[in-house]
Scaffold this active site. Structure first.
Site, mmCIF file in Angstrom:
data_model
loop_
_atom_site.group_PDB
_atom_site.id
_atom_site.type_symbol
_atom_site.label_atom_id
_atom_site.label_comp_id
_atom_site.label_asym_id
_atom_site.label_seq_id
_atom_site.Cartn_x
_atom_site.Cartn_y
_atom_site.Cartn_z
ATOM 1 N N LYS A 13 -43.637 54.442 8.559
ATOM 2 C CA LYS A 13 -43.797 55.208 10.006
ATOM 3 C C LYS A 13 -45.098 54.480 10.427
ATOM 4 C CE LYS A 13 -44.401 59.821 11.771
ATOM 5 N NZ LYS A 13 -43.904 61.118 11.890
ATOM 6 N N LYS A 40 -44.282 63.028 3.294
ATOM 7 C CA LYS A 40 -45.157 62.217 4.473
ATOM 8 C C LYS A 40 -46.903 62.174 3.945
ATOM 9 C CE LYS A 40 -46.967 62.974 8.666
ATOM 10 N NZ LYS A 40 -46.926 63.586 9.863
ATOM 11 N N ARG A 55 -44.311 80.637 14.875
ATOM 12 C CA ARG A 55 -44.194 79.452 14.611
ATOM 13 C C ARG A 55 -42.829 79.032 13.830
ATOM 14 N NH1 ARG A 55 -50.055 80.078 12.933
ATOM 15 N NH2 ARG A 55 -49.514 80.433 10.885
HETATM 16 P P1 13P Z 1 -46.118 62.117 17.097
HETATM 17 O O1 13P Z 1 -44.709 61.612 17.298
HETATM 18 O O2 13P Z 1 -46.526 63.388 18.029
HETATM 19 O O3 13P Z 1 -47.125 61.231 17.313
HETATM 20 O O4 13P Z 1 -46.256 62.780 15.659
HETATM 21 C C1 13P Z 1 -45.507 62.081 14.647
HETATM 22 C C2 13P Z 1 -46.422 62.233 13.284
HETATM 23 O O5 13P Z 1 -45.732 62.921 12.637
HETATM 24 C C3 13P Z 1 -47.782 62.302 13.159
HETATM 25 O O6 13P Z 1 -48.294 62.557 12.091
#
Ligand code: 13P
Length: 336
Positions: free
Chosen positions: A217, A134, A44
């Site tokens: 987001k 996030k 990873r």
């Molecule tokens: P994706 O762009 O693959 O949807 O992932 C963004 C993300 O941070 C999901 O929590």
């Protein structure tokens, strides 16, 4: 300009966007096993380190969202991952929710957990170099969903999370993701996503969040992946802009979309049209996971020591997304 506003702008201005590399170990294991690589901490790290050392990081990536394991890892050369990211000029960020669990009394829906002990964890992440965070709330669309209960609980959790993050001098990314799974039309997606985002801002306001120091987001407005209502990229951009114009307060500096299962090219194309048609003051950019990493992961899995080929494909993807964030993407450049 507040310090938080400066951080938010540093991450998303000038055609820069966010690399979402915060897959949990469970999700990353699925992604690695799908391409035939064993999911170990070393593998990873190797994949992520290959991406984070790419040339394109300097010009096009303003922030990288990490998972707890990665923010604590160190490269072979002895550099910590947050240091590697900041040496390219990007800011390290961290996913701080602990995942979506079944919501009691609406068991087909989810509530995101992670508030207990969050204040202490945030202090630790700040010391490790994180400057933004996030939290993802997730919503499904069906005849009865998302329920008022799921919308209210997740918006409340996002607001409490944001307050703690700002208290600790970091910028919260607020991610209410309405999934594309299902046979719903794009108009239903527009209606439900608008309801979800509105409720999030009601709660953020109630919790006295500095809206100039957040990044939203959201998902784009799409028809469900099993729907017969196939809409054009132009319509996606118009409906997405309509949704955001009507739900996002003007203090918010910018919006960084998730890719949510769109193909790499689709995600660039839609973001490009959103920027071409954008009449709002919001910066519109990317915070993509799969749409930045998918091809790179496929190439890397063929030879995990071949940094050059992996970085070449990643550099191209990042550049395409950055062009899209400025409304300068084209099919021709994509296929060059
Ligand atoms: P994706 O762009 O693959 O949807 O992932 C963004 C993300 O941070 C999901 O929590």
């Amino acid at each position: 300009m507040s310090e938080l506003n400066k951080i938010a702008l540093k991450i998303i201005s000038n055609g820069k966007g966010i690399l979402a590399a915060d897959e949990s170990n469970g999700t990353m294991t699925k992604r690695l096993e799908a391409v035939g690589v064993t999911s170990t901490p070393e593998n990873r790290l190797l994949f992520r380190e290959t991406l984070f050392s790419s040339e394109s990081m300097k010009e096009y990536i303003g922030g990288v969202i990490l998972y707890d394991e990665t923010i604590n890892q160190t490269t072979k050369s002895g550099k910590s991952i947050p240091k590697l990211i900041s040496s390219s000029g990007a800011l390290p960020g961290i996913k701080v929710d602990t995942g979506a669990k079944d919501l009691a009394n609406s068991s087909e829906e989810k509530i995101t957990e992670g508030l207990d002990g969050l204040r202490e964890r945030l202090k630790k992440y700040y010391d490790l170099g994180a400057r933004f965070t996030k939290w993802r709330g997730v919503f499904t669309i069906s005849d009865n969903y998302p329920s008022k209960l799921a919308i209210k609980c997740n918006a409340h959790a996002l607001a409490r999370y944001s307050a703690l993050v700002q208290e600790n001098k970091m910028v919260p990314i607020i991610e209410p993701e309405v999934l594309m799974d299902g046979d719903h039309s794009s108009n239903i997606c527009l209606k439900k996503t608008s309801e979800v985002i509105k409720k999030c801002f009601d709660e953020l306001t109630l919790h006295k969040i500095d809206l100039s120091g957040i990044i939203l987001k959201p998902n784009m407005i799409l028809a469900g992946n099993k729907s017969k209502d196939k809409i054009s990229n132009e319509e996606v951009s118009i409906k997405t802009l309509e949704c955001l114009k009507n739900t996002v307060p003007s203090e918010v500096p910018g919006i960084a979309f998730l890719s949510g299962g769109q193909s790499e090219v689709e995600a660039a194309q839609n973001l490009n049209l959103i920027n071409k048609n954008n009449k709002t003051k919001f910066i519109m950019t990317y915070s993509y996971g799969r749409a930045l990493q998918q091809s790179a992961l496929r190439i890397w899995s063929k030879n995990t020591e071949d940094r050059e080929s992996t970085q070449k494909i990643f550099n191209h993807r990042v550049k395409m997304c950055s062009l899209a964030a400025q409304g300068k993407w084209s099919n021709e450049l994509e296929n060059k």
